[in-house]
Design an enzyme around this catalytic site. Structure first.
Site, PDB file in Angstrom:
ATOM      1  CB  CYS A  76      -0.919   0.003   1.224  1.00 17.86           C
ATOM      2  SG  CYS A  76      -1.969   1.474   1.349  1.00 17.86           S
ATOM      3  CB  CYS A  82      -2.515   4.769   6.557  1.00 16.23           C
ATOM      4  SG  CYS A  82      -4.091   4.032   7.026  1.00 16.23           S
ATOM      5  CB  CYS A  85      -2.525  -2.285   6.778  1.00 14.16           C
ATOM      6  SG  CYS A  85      -4.239  -2.487   6.284  1.00 14.16           S
ATOM      7  CB  CYS A 178      -8.369   1.833   1.300  1.00 10.03           C
ATOM      8  SG  CYS A 178      -8.401   0.819   2.801  1.00 10.03           S
ATOM      9  CD  GLN A 302     -16.657 -10.622  14.517  1.00  8.87           C
ATOM     10  OE1 GLN A 302     -15.726  -9.956  14.068  1.00  8.87           O
ATOM     11  NE2 GLN A 302     -16.721 -10.986  15.784  1.00  8.87           N
ATOM     12  CE1 TYR A 331     -21.563  -6.849  26.955  1.00 11.69           C
ATOM     13  CE2 TYR A 331     -21.048  -9.173  27.283  1.00 11.69           C
ATOM     14  CZ  TYR A 331     -21.134  -7.887  27.778  1.00 11.69           C
ATOM     15  OH  TYR A 331     -20.800  -7.631  29.083  1.00 11.69           O
ATOM     16  CD  GLU A 352     -26.015  -5.362  20.935  1.00 11.22           C
ATOM     17  OE1 GLU A 352     -25.628  -4.185  20.850  1.00 11.22           O
ATOM     18  OE2 GLU A 352     -25.248  -6.331  21.128  1.00 11.22           O
ATOM     19  CG  ASP A 401     -18.335 -11.453  20.303  1.00 11.75           C
ATOM     20  OD1 ASP A 401     -17.261 -10.911  20.640  1.00 11.75           O
ATOM     21  OD2 ASP A 401     -18.697 -11.567  19.114  1.00 11.75           O
ATOM     22  CB  CYS A 428     -12.118  -8.033  19.247  1.00  9.56           C
ATOM     23  SG  CYS A 428     -12.862  -6.751  20.282  1.00  9.56           S
TER      24      CYS A 428
END
Length: 476
Positions: A76, A82, A85, A178, A302, A331, A352, A401, A428
């Protein structure tokens, strides 16, 4: 007069030895740990320190004496500026190895946990164009790279549309291409930018002065080929708004859901804003494992659709359902996991925070002819009480989650009081997950864990942990 700030030293010919949190790499110099971005283990560099504390420092590589033997060329053009990544210069296999180690380190150092089985990390088949959602910001004072800063700054085009520079809320990097989302995303963003620059009355937002017209753009795509574009304006200017939206409608027939919002707040969050349909449908349809899911503009889903199917398959496998269990899905978002496991359970209860997501979850269940799920909206710590459990049934399995911060202490206390036979914890953020697993460790053993790579070329990693109630606490 205040004394001149003491300059920090230059460290010469230092070897980068490992990777660390937030995508940075590390070197060890005497008793210091030095965090250095955009480097790879095996690089030999000169490091200019920019911050120094008693046991760690931060620096930047100002000269490379030798590159790591397995370093690869970033693909990239925005790499290094940026904030996304950050691991493009690492081979994908090395990325996976570092992510798995990150999970293991968090479990042992924070959670004081040794999982009985640590399964190999599940890598992604596609490492570019894998995201189904991106948000771009319009700015009238875009970030200028060193090569772009001329002597006469008045000749520079300062309007840009792209991503925020890390730790600089008012600086936006203008993105030309991107690699994260299908190229339709690039084409829509660049077309909007060109339209606004070639027509009067479309000033890009000034983040400091809080003025302008063009604010943000959200683009969502789905595995079914649908495209949602949500244009967010700072104020209502009907003639200009409709001209731009009509232009998008005519130029991009690929857009199946064209929406907008007017956000005059000081922050960019639109969860509390009305999203208005301009053309097409008010949602996207996502398909997974024979199921269809309605995804609205505010819905959580996701962001890597392909890996989501793999992730949820692992969750369902860990849950060990036989068709007789009551499952609580905490969640639940748009009910993706709840509906995904419902056919293997007797009953699934989803909770939720976002009401619109719960509405989507109910619609998703009905659309897929799933009649053994129920969904509730509200703050988890307020809803998940003993009275709620008495009314809806004792869970045999809890799937959770939570957001990056992990679970509230009250939620953990309730889970420990209810004591289901097994818990499947999806996270996550392995650090907050490890903290929560440590608290749950009074009652549960971590039977096995399975890291999953949802975000190639970043340091982020998803992790699924299976917790089994300890034998001495087993229900008699």
């Amino acid at each position: 007069m205040a004394g001149k700030k003491k300059s920090l030293p230059l460290l010469e010919s230092i070897e980068i030895t490992d990777v660390a949190a937030e995508g940075k790499a590390i070197a060890r110099v005497d008793d210091w740990v030095v965090f250095v971005p955009w480097t790879a283990p095996g690089d030999i560099v000169d490091i200019q320190l920019v911050r120094r504390r008693s046991h760690f420092a931060e620096g930047k590589a100002v000269f490379f004496h030798r590159y790591a033997s397995d370093r690869v060329e970033p693909f990239c053009e925005h790499f290094g500026v940026c904030g996304g990544c950050k691991w493009q210069h690492l081979p994908y296999e090395a990325q996976l190895r570092h992510k798995a180690q990150q999970v293991a380190d968090n479990l042992t150092r924070i959670g004081k946990i040794a999982a009985k089985t640590f399964l190999p990390i599940a890598g992604a088949q596609h490492t570019v164009y894998y995201r189904n959602k991106l948000e771009f910001t319009f700015s009238n004072r875009r970030w200028l790279t060193e090569d772009e800063i001329p002597a006469d700054s008045e000749t520079v085009q300062l309007n840009g549309a792209g991503f925020h520079i890390p730790k600089m809320f008012d600086k936006v990097l203008d993105i030309r291409k991107c690699w994260l989302q299908d190229d339709i995303s690039n084409r829509i963003r660049l077309d909007i930018k060109d339209f606004c620059l070639s027509h009067e009355g479309y000033p890009f937002f000034d983040l400091r002065k809080q003025e302008g017209f063009m604010r943000t753009l959200i683009i969502r795509t789905s595995s079914t080929g649908e495209v949602m574009a949500v244009v967010v304006f700072f104020e209502e200017k009907k003639v200009h708004r409709e001209a731009l939206l009509n232009h998008l409608k005519e130029t991009f027939p690929e857009i199946t859901s064209l929406m907008y919002a007017v956000n005059g707040k000081c922050n960019d969050t639109i969860t509390d804003q009305e999203i208005i349909l301009f053309h097409g449908k008010n949602h996207l349809t996502e398909e997974m494992d024979g199921l269809q899911f309605k995804i609205g503009p505010k819905s959580f889903y996701q962001t890597n659709s392909e890996q989501a199917g793999l992730l949820y398959g692992i969750v369902r496998d860990f849950a060990g359902l036989t068709g007789r269990e009551t499952v609580y899905d905490l969640y639940t978002g748009t009910g993706t996991i709840a509906n995904f496991v419902a056919r293997q359970a007797e009953k699934v209860i989803g909770i939720e925070y976002v009401p619109e997501a719960v509405e989507d979850a109910c619609i998703n269940a009905e659309h897929n002819r799933i009649n053994n799920t129920r969904f509730f909206a509200g703050d988890m710590k307020d809803i998940l009480t003993q009275a709620f459990i008495d009314a809806n049934g004792h869970p045999d399995v809890i799937i959770t989650d939570p957001p990056r911060a992990g679970m509230h202490d009250d939620v953990i206390d309730t889970i420990l009081a209810v004591a289901p036979a097994r818990i499947v914890y999806v996270s996550c953020n392995p650090a907050s997950q490890a903290r929560d697993l440590h608290r749950l460790g009074t009652l549960y053993d971590v039977e096995k864990v399975q890291p999953v790579d949802m975000f190639p070329h970043t340091h982020h990693v998803e992790n699924v942990a299976l917790l089994m109630k300890k034998n001495n606490f087993a229900t008699t």
